[in-house]
Scaffold this motif. Structure first.
Motif, PDB file in Angstrom:
ATOM      1  N   ARG A  29       5.945   5.460  -6.907  1.00  0.00           N
ATOM      2  CA  ARG A  29       6.414   4.989  -5.600  1.00  0.00           C
ATOM      3  C   ARG A  29       7.803   5.550  -5.280  1.00  0.00           C
ATOM      4  O   ARG A  29       8.096   5.869  -4.130  1.00  0.00           O
ATOM      5  N   LYS A  33       8.843   7.715  -2.123  1.00  0.00           N
ATOM      6  CA  LYS A  33       9.946   7.276  -1.267  1.00  0.00           C
ATOM      7  C   LYS A  33      11.002   8.366  -1.110  1.00  0.00           C
ATOM      8  O   LYS A  33      11.642   8.484  -0.053  1.00  0.00           O
ATOM      9  N   ASP A  76       0.547   7.014  -1.406  1.00  0.00           N
ATOM     10  CA  ASP A  76      -0.274   7.687  -0.394  1.00  0.00           C
ATOM     11  C   ASP A  76      -0.249   9.203  -0.545  1.00  0.00           C
ATOM     12  O   ASP A  76      -0.948   9.904   0.187  1.00  0.00           O
ATOM     13  N   THR A 270      12.068  -5.486  -4.022  1.00  0.00           N
ATOM     14  CA  THR A 270      10.888  -6.100  -3.391  1.00  0.00           C
ATOM     15  C   THR A 270      10.351  -5.238  -2.254  1.00  0.00           C
ATOM     16  O   THR A 270       9.145  -5.223  -2.007  1.00  0.00           O
ATOM     17  N   GLU A 271      11.235  -4.504  -1.595  1.00  0.00           N
ATOM     18  CA  GLU A 271      10.762  -3.557  -0.572  1.00  0.00           C
ATOM     19  C   GLU A 271       9.952  -2.438  -1.219  1.00  0.00           C
ATOM     20  O   GLU A 271       8.900  -2.038  -0.699  1.00  0.00           O
ATOM     21  N   LEU A 272      10.410  -1.944  -2.370  1.00  0.00           N
ATOM     22  CA  LEU A 272       9.716  -0.866  -3.055  1.00  0.00           C
ATOM     23  C   LEU A 272       8.311  -1.281  -3.467  1.00  0.00           C
ATOM     24  O   LEU A 272       7.366  -0.482  -3.381  1.00  0.00           O
ATOM     25  N   VAL A 273       8.148  -2.514  -3.921  1.00  0.00           N
ATOM     26  CA  VAL A 273       6.827  -2.967  -4.364  1.00  0.00           C
ATOM     27  C   VAL A 273       6.023  -3.621  -3.237  1.00  0.00           C
ATOM     28  O   VAL A 273       4.956  -4.181  -3.470  1.00  0.00           O
ATOM     29  N   ASP A 274       6.539  -3.534  -1.993  1.00  0.00           N
ATOM     30  CA  ASP A 274       5.804  -3.942  -0.797  1.00  0.00           C
ATOM     31  C   ASP A 274       5.509  -5.449  -0.776  1.00  0.00           C
ATOM     32  O   ASP A 274       4.412  -5.891  -0.407  1.00  0.00           O
ATOM     33  N   ASP A 276       6.623  -7.733   1.264  1.00  0.00           N
ATOM     34  CA  ASP A 276       6.391  -8.266   2.604  1.00  0.00           C
ATOM     35  C   ASP A 276       4.923  -8.176   3.013  1.00  0.00           C
ATOM     36  O   ASP A 276       4.405  -9.066   3.700  1.00  0.00           O
ATOM     37  N   PHE A 277       4.259  -7.111   2.618  1.00  0.00           N
ATOM     38  CA  PHE A 277       2.831  -6.977   2.929  1.00  0.00           C
ATOM     39  C   PHE A 277       2.041  -8.117   2.303  1.00  0.00           C
ATOM     40  O   PHE A 277       1.186  -8.744   2.947  1.00  0.00           O
ATOM     41  N   HIS A 278       2.322  -8.412   1.044  1.00  0.00           N
ATOM     42  CA  HIS A 278       1.576  -9.463   0.348  1.00  0.00           C
ATOM     43  C   HIS A 278       1.949 -10.847   0.885  1.00  0.00           C
ATOM     44  O   HIS A 278       1.088 -11.752   0.947  1.00  0.00           O
TER      45      HIS A 278
END
Length: 287
Positions: A29, A33, A76, A270-274, A276-278
């Motif tokens: 990741r 990034k 991705d 926490t942004e790196l491991v996403d 907010d999506f979860h």
């Protein structure tokens, strides 16, 4: 567009593909990034991160393909994965190719060592017969069938038998139908230049930090005709140094405060491991 098609597009564009090595998914990741177009799942790093041991063939086929699958899910960008020797005979190679296809990797490389294999920078490498490896690579090419997966034929002949034999094998492997060839074990600028002069067509080079060859820029490698460059251990070696320093400071001072300047914040992590999506999934669908 699937990962292999993405990688093919990058190769066709003509700009060298810089693929830093990632020992794990969080590092993959970070590679994404940072803006790199591809990531290299290094067997050296995977072995170190999972087992804490050297790269001497200790990880199995299922461990490596599972590691690759996790990395593919985390990013991705295309993942180029180490597939060691294929983990056995022709049937093992067939399964290896099919497993990596199902994992969603863009490309794999297969090497010409006999068991027990070892990292291409180590002494004591033993090579299998070149003609036998040609048959193994043909098996890999056939095994992908209609699947979209690039196959890289790797030779470890440079440290074991010299530049002439490495070049000879690279050319044989091209004739076997692989998409790219990879002469591993390079340490000097002269070795990079020799491979560039002698081997035409799509090819991979791996630069290892601490060797003279690592001073070459991506632009220089591109001008020599290389298609892909791996930086297999840059992230891993940097991480080990950083963690060692932080732990030494914690041990010395009894508090991590002195090491905070070298850390990301909780919010950045926490942004790196996403996260907010979860959290959004839980907010919308949780109890």
């Amino acid at each position: 567009m699937n990962p292999a098609s993405q990688l093919r597009g990058l190769l066709q564009a003509g700009e060298i593909v810089m693929a830093p090595g990632a020992p794990d998914s969080i590092t993959a990741r970070l590679v994404q990034k940072a803006g790199f177009p591809a990531v290299y799942m290094t067997g050296f790093g995977a072995t170190a991160s999972r087992l804490g041991t050297p790269d001497i063939g200790l990880l199995s086929q299922t461990e490596m393909t599972g590691h690759a699958r996790d990395m593919v899910r985390a990013v991705d960008i295309p993942v180029i994965a180490d597939a060691d020797t294929g983990y056995g005979g022709p049937s093992n190679i067939h399964r290896t190719v099919r497993e990596y296809l199902q994992a969603g990797v863009a490309a794999i490389h297969l090497e010409d060592q006999v068991a027990p294999k070892r990292c291409g920078q180590m002494a004591g490498i033993r090579l299998m017969d070149a003609d036998e490896n040609v048959r193994r690579l043909r098996c890999a090419v056939e095994s992908r069938g209609d699947g979209d997966l690039l196959i890289i034929g790797r030779t470890d002949a440079l440290p074991a038998a010299g530049i002439d034999e490495a070049v000879r094998r690279a050319k044989l492997y091209q004739q076997a139908g692989v998409d790219l060839v990879f002469v591993d074990g390079i340490k000097t600028v002269a070795e990079v230049e020799a491979v560039a002069r002698a081997v035409s067509g799509p090819k991979v080079v791996s630069l290892v930090d601490g060797t003279p060859a690592a001073a070459l820029t991506a632009a220089q490698l591109q001008s020599m005709g290389f298609s892909v460059v791996f930086y297999a251990v840059t992230a891993l070696f940097t991480a080990v140094r950083a963690v060692s320093g932080a732990l030494a400071e914690l041990r010395r001072a009894g508090t991590p405060v002195g090491a905070v300047g070298g850390m990301v914040s909780y919010a950045e992590f926490t942004e790196l491991v996403d996260l907010d999506f979860h959290k959004s999934l839980d907010d919308r669908f949780g109890s």
